[in-house]
Write an enzyme that holds these catalytic residues in place. Structure first.
Site, PDB file in Angstrom:
ATOM      1  NE  ARG A   1      -0.915   4.644  13.895  1.00 44.04           N
ATOM      2  CZ  ARG A   1      -0.317   3.509  13.576  1.00 44.04           C
ATOM      3  NH1 ARG A   1       0.963   3.337  13.871  1.00 44.04           N
ATOM      4  NH2 ARG A   1      -0.973   2.549  12.965  1.00 44.04           N
TER       5      ARG A   1
ATOM      6  CG  ASP B   1      -3.891   4.961  12.867  1.00 45.07           C
ATOM      7  OD1 ASP B   1      -3.955   5.229  14.075  1.00 45.07           O
ATOM      8  OD2 ASP B   1      -3.550   3.847  12.434  1.00 45.07           O
TER       9      ASP B   1
ATOM     10  CB  SER C   1      -5.674  -4.707   8.466  1.00 42.34           C
ATOM     11  OG  SER C   1      -6.490  -4.191   9.492  1.00 42.34           O
TER      12      SER C   1
ATOM     13  CG  ASP D   1      -2.083  -1.001   1.035  1.00 42.57           C
ATOM     14  OD1 ASP D   1      -2.125  -1.687  -0.006  1.00 42.57           O
ATOM     15  OD2 ASP D   1      -2.928  -1.104   1.944  1.00 42.57           O
TER      16      ASP D   1
END
Length: 405
Positions: A96, A125, A179, A16
């Site tokens: 993050r 996110d 995922s 990705d």
């Protein structure tokens, strides 16, 4: 787009983000700088460098941030015994702001005009990355390809990759069964086979813990030492923050500790189902609460507990660098001044059991709690006045209500 000359991309090296890299090159005609963070996800990162080089990237950053991650992000969060919605230890959320911080730093080092991330338009996110960048450098532009490109399906992505000579592994051609996001604190699995919250997760979803029923029949004992609210040693051996969490992860994994099947409320408004594994963190939060039980004043402990849900929301929502989080952190850190000592734990088949705790700063007094002769440390007659004063408002209310009868 022509105003942007250089972009720093948060780059994993996977399919990705490799597609994003090529798409950015084509759409913006800009130089791309890649940044790959080692947060203890357990993957080899050199392939990311080679793939970026193959795609013409000249400036490639691969940074080992494990110690900074645990020392400056995980440990401050754990000082508050932080749980989102009562159970989630925020393993993805707390990573993050560090990634965003380093993106901004690299943008400054390289003279970039923008940063880019691979978060989708449905998740949390994107919010966390962009709020952090806004707080650290509001002049930087943020590019979120998933919100603006025309790709509609996995097939579209694969077609783009093949047309642009981006290698596509055989196991990436179909839809992934779920995922995964991972770092030194936890692994998170979401989507596909996990989307129905009524269906038990298949065993292959779990990657960081053995099943509790498969754990040893003999308990494992461990002693964790604390200084100013942070763990500093295991069984008397001082360890760096990342090494200590790694050791606790090993102990938790081998004893089936740290699994969580959760339906949570995303900040963007939807509910989602996730399966989390946080073996070391689950041990650590139990130990931290145990040492606080000895060393924190009652009202200080209760105040901490009362603000924790708000503090957890701020981290989950992406407000790590916001003034209100910093204010709460100052309060929390002040409370940890005397939180030191050792906690002994028994790990057994998915359970973390506190079996002992001691501290040179302990507020626990044998003289006060003993059932034996207390030698005048506590006069039980005093309790009568204490109760009478606390009951005053209740008697007043009752007298008023009885008058109406």
């Amino acid at each position: 787009m022509s105003d942007i000359k250089k972009i720093v991309l948060s780059y994993s090296g996977g399919l990705d983000t490799s597609i994003i890299l090529k798409w950015l090159q084509q759409q913006y005609q800009a130089e791309i700088v890649t940044f790959t963070a080692d947060l203890g996800q357990g993957e080899e990162l050199e392939p990311a460098r080679k793939k970026a080089e193959m795609m013409g990237v000249k400036q490639i950053y691969i940074d080992d941030l494990r110690e900074e991650f645990v020392r400056d992000f995980v440990f401050p969060m754990f000082r508050a015994n932080t749980l989102y919605e009562g159970t989630y230890l925020l393993g993805t959320s707390i990573a993050r702001p560090l990634i965003a911080k380093r993106l901004v730093e690299i943008a400054h080092e390289t003279g970039a005009d923008a940063v880019a991330h691979g978060a989708t338009g449905k998740g949390n996110d994107q919010v966390r990355f962009e709020l952090a960048v806004a707080a650290l450098d509001p002049k930087l532009q943020v590019i979120a390809p998933w919100r603006i490109w025309d790709f509609k399906s996995r097939t579209d992505l694969i077609d783009f990759a093949e047309k642009n000579q981006i290698p596509v592994a055989k196991d990436k051609r179909g839809e992934a069964p779920f995922s995964v996001d991972a770092n030194l604190l936890h692994s998170s699995s979401e989507g596909k086979v996990l989307e129905d919250p009524a269906v038990e997760p298949p065993p292959y979803v779990y990657m960081r813990t053995i099943a509790p029923e498969d754990a040893p029949d003999i308990a494992t004992y461990v002693e964790i030492g604390f200084e100013k609210g942070d763990p500093v040693s295991i069984d008397g051996v001082h360890l760096s923050p990342a090494a200590l969490l790694t050791k606790l992860n090993d102990l938790g994994r081998d004893n089936g500790i740290g699994r969580l099947d959760l339906v949570e409320n995303r900040y963007v408004g939807m509910k989602s189902r996730g399966v989390y594994e946080t073996p070391g963190g689950t041990i650590l939060i139990a130990a931290h609460r145990a040492i606080e039980s000895l060393t924190l004043d009652r009202e200080a402990a209760h105040l901490k507990d009362s603000i924790m849900p708000r503090y957890a929301e701020l981290i989950y929502y992406g407000f790590w660098f916001a003034p209100e989080r910093l204010m709460l952190q100052a309060l929390i850190d002040t409370s940890q001044t005397h939180v030191e000592g050792t906690v002994r734990l028994k790990l057994y088949k998915g359970n973390v059991i506190v079996v002992g705790r001691s501290s040179p700063k302990s507020l626990y007094s044998d003289a006060l709690v003993t059932f034996e002769d207390d030698r005048g440390a506590y006069d039980q007659k005093d309790a009568a006045g204490f109760i009478r004063l606390n009951a005053l408002r209740l008697r007043t209310l009752a007298a008023r209500d009885h008058k109406r009868d």
